[in-house]
Design a protein around this motif. Sequence first.
Motif, mmCIF file in Angstrom:
data_model
loop_
_atom_site.group_PDB
_atom_site.id
_atom_site.type_symbol
_atom_site.label_atom_id
_atom_site.label_comp_id
_atom_site.label_asym_id
_atom_site.label_seq_id
_atom_site.Cartn_x
_atom_site.Cartn_y
_atom_site.Cartn_z
ATOM 1 N N GLU A 19 119.818 86.720 82.949
ATOM 2 C CA GLU A 19 118.520 86.184 82.569
ATOM 3 C C GLU A 19 118.195 86.613 81.144
ATOM 4 O OE1 GLU A 19 115.490 87.198 85.320
ATOM 5 O OE2 GLU A 19 113.967 85.973 84.345
ATOM 6 N N GLY A 20 117.795 85.638 80.301
ATOM 7 C CA GLY A 20 117.467 85.940 78.921
ATOM 8 C C GLY A 20 118.620 85.837 77.946
ATOM 9 N N GLU A 21 119.842 85.659 78.461
ATOM 10 C CA GLU A 21 121.029 85.607 77.609
ATOM 11 C C GLU A 21 121.281 84.160 77.187
ATOM 12 O OE1 GLU A 21 124.548 86.841 79.642
ATOM 13 O OE2 GLU A 21 125.847 86.541 77.889
ATOM 14 N N SER A 22 121.021 83.821 75.963
ATOM 15 C CA SER A 22 121.155 82.444 75.473
ATOM 16 C C SER A 22 122.619 82.043 75.331
ATOM 17 C CB SER A 22 120.456 82.294 74.132
ATOM 18 O OG SER A 22 119.081 82.635 74.255
ATOM 19 N N SER A 23 122.893 80.747 75.474
ATOM 20 C CA SER A 23 124.259 80.242 75.345
ATOM 21 C C SER A 23 124.230 78.740 75.096
ATOM 22 C CB SER A 23 125.059 80.567 76.602
ATOM 23 O OG SER A 23 126.432 80.262 76.418
ATOM 24 N N SER A 24 125.420 78.164 74.922
ATOM 25 C CA SER A 24 125.537 76.719 74.687
ATOM 26 C C SER A 24 126.615 76.120 75.552
ATOM 27 C CB SER A 24 125.888 76.450 73.210
ATOM 28 O OG SER A 24 124.851 76.873 72.369
ATOM 29 N N ILE A 26 120.797 76.645 75.658
ATOM 30 C CA ILE A 26 119.845 77.198 76.618
ATOM 31 C C ILE A 26 119.358 78.543 76.067
ATOM 32 C CG2 ILE A 26 119.476 77.933 78.991
ATOM 33 C CD1 ILE A 26 121.742 76.102 79.804
ATOM 34 N N THR A 27 118.071 78.581 75.786
ATOM 35 C CA THR A 27 117.479 79.778 75.178
ATOM 36 C C THR A 27 116.746 80.584 76.252
ATOM 37 O OG1 THR A 27 117.189 78.616 73.090
ATOM 38 C CG2 THR A 27 115.898 80.630 73.404
ATOM 39 N N ALA A 28 117.076 81.869 76.329
ATOM 40 C CA ALA A 28 116.431 82.791 77.280
ATOM 41 C C ALA A 28 116.352 82.181 78.672
ATOM 42 C CB ALA A 28 115.057 83.212 76.775
ATOM 43 N N PRO A 29 117.512 81.851 79.268
ATOM 44 C CA PRO A 29 117.495 81.170 80.566
ATOM 45 C C PRO A 29 116.904 82.028 81.677
ATOM 46 C CG PRO A 29 119.702 81.924 80.059
ATOM 47 C CD PRO A 29 118.886 82.151 78.823
ATOM 48 N N LYS A 30 116.396 81.322 82.702
ATOM 49 C CA LYS A 30 115.863 81.951 83.896
ATOM 50 C C LYS A 30 116.714 81.541 85.100
ATOM 51 C CE LYS A 30 111.126 81.953 82.163
ATOM 52 N NZ LYS A 30 109.719 81.573 82.420
ATOM 53 N N PRO A 31 116.631 82.276 86.194
ATOM 54 C CA PRO A 31 117.439 81.906 87.378
ATOM 55 C C PRO A 31 117.236 80.462 87.823
ATOM 56 C CG PRO A 31 116.558 84.107 87.646
ATOM 57 C CD PRO A 31 115.945 83.565 86.374
ATOM 58 N N GLY A 40 131.091 68.261 84.212
ATOM 59 C CA GLY A 40 129.947 69.150 84.342
ATOM 60 C C GLY A 40 130.253 70.597 84.041
ATOM 61 N N THR A 41 129.217 71.344 83.726
ATOM 62 C CA THR A 41 129.295 72.813 83.588
ATOM 63 C C THR A 41 128.381 73.418 84.637
ATOM 64 O OG1 THR A 41 129.772 72.826 81.214
ATOM 65 C CG2 THR A 41 128.756 74.801 82.143
ATOM 66 N N ARG A 42 128.964 74.267 85.490
ATOM 67 C CA ARG A 42 128.167 74.960 86.530
ATOM 68 C C ARG A 42 127.593 76.222 85.911
ATOM 69 N NH1 ARG A 42 132.784 74.382 88.997
ATOM 70 N NH2 ARG A 42 133.104 76.634 89.134
ATOM 71 N N LEU A 43 126.270 76.261 85.795
ATOM 72 C CA LEU A 43 125.592 77.398 85.179
ATOM 73 C C LEU A 43 124.948 78.244 86.263
ATOM 74 C CD1 LEU A 43 124.460 78.931 82.708
ATOM 75 C CD2 LEU A 43 122.485 77.389 82.803
ATOM 76 N N ALA A 44 125.207 79.544 86.223
ATOM 77 C CA ALA A 44 124.564 80.495 87.130
ATOM 78 C C ALA A 44 123.863 81.539 86.273
ATOM 79 C CB ALA A 44 125.585 81.151 88.046
ATOM 80 N N VAL A 45 122.548 81.677 86.463
ATOM 81 C CA VAL A 45 121.760 82.650 85.718
ATOM 82 C C VAL A 45 121.285 83.721 86.694
ATOM 83 C CG1 VAL A 45 119.773 83.034 84.234
ATOM 84 C CG2 VAL A 45 121.001 80.833 84.152
ATOM 85 N N HIS A 46 121.671 84.940 86.425
ATOM 86 C CA HIS A 46 121.364 86.044 87.329
ATOM 87 C C HIS A 46 120.252 86.915 86.779
ATOM 88 C CE1 HIS A 46 124.837 85.231 89.980
ATOM 89 N NE2 HIS A 46 125.382 84.749 88.875
ATOM 90 N N PRO A 47 119.358 87.407 87.658
ATOM 91 C CA PRO A 47 118.235 88.242 87.203
ATOM 92 C C PRO A 47 118.722 89.575 86.654
ATOM 93 C CG PRO A 47 118.002 87.629 89.537
ATOM 94 C CD PRO A 47 119.341 87.150 89.083
#
Lengths: 114, 113
Positions: free
Chosen positions: B15-20, B75-80, B106-113
């Motif tokens: 969570e919060g880690e930006s990426s593209s 994706i800036t500062a992503p949330k779960p 597709g890209t499977r994105l998983a955002v962890h707290p």
Amino acid sequence: EPEVTQTPSHQVTQMGQEVILRCVPISNHLYFYWYRQILGQKVEFLVSFYNNEISEKSEIFDDQFSVERPDGSNFTLKIRSTKLEDSAMYFCASSVSGSTDTQYFGPGTRLTVL
Amino acid sequence: EDQVTQSPEALRLQEGESSSLNCSYTVSGLRGLFWYRQDPGKGPEFLFTLYSAGEEKEKERLKATLTKKESFLHITAPKPEDSATYLCAVVLMFSGGYNKLIFGAGTRLAVHP
């Protein structure tokens, strides 16, 4: 907000049986599409439909498939004699125009062929 | 052959880690590129349309950009709740004004707290 709806959400059928998947596109949209997504694979184009005619179809869309707009609101996909490999999610989409206008997708029908 | 390739296939972020996310394409005459979000067992949900190189679109934590050969979804500062599969699709046009979409995997994105 208007949305595309599809019924049923899940259809289980025996191989060789006919199935009809139903869609209600967004009311002011004129172009309609069917796509499918086999589990774990890409979303694939099947057919586009405008003015009560097929405007484009893929090589997947063979003689076993047909589409129809039986009334002013519904858009249907019929598979005449289902095969195991027809098991997939089927998505209906609609757009206002046929140019580069956004296609809005329904929630899908999961078809399971046994 | 018209092709759309997305990378990476899967992405795990804190969570919060930006990426593209990347979408590269080889099509004869790009007329438009769409980004969709897809949750498991659901239909693609429209995010953005991009029509020409240099164009950018933003929505909350997402920003899409387009060049002549690829598109990025930042994706800036992503949330779960941003966890989903992000799909890229290009528009192919046919005579008569009809079109179809060619999707990437597709890209499977998983955002962890």
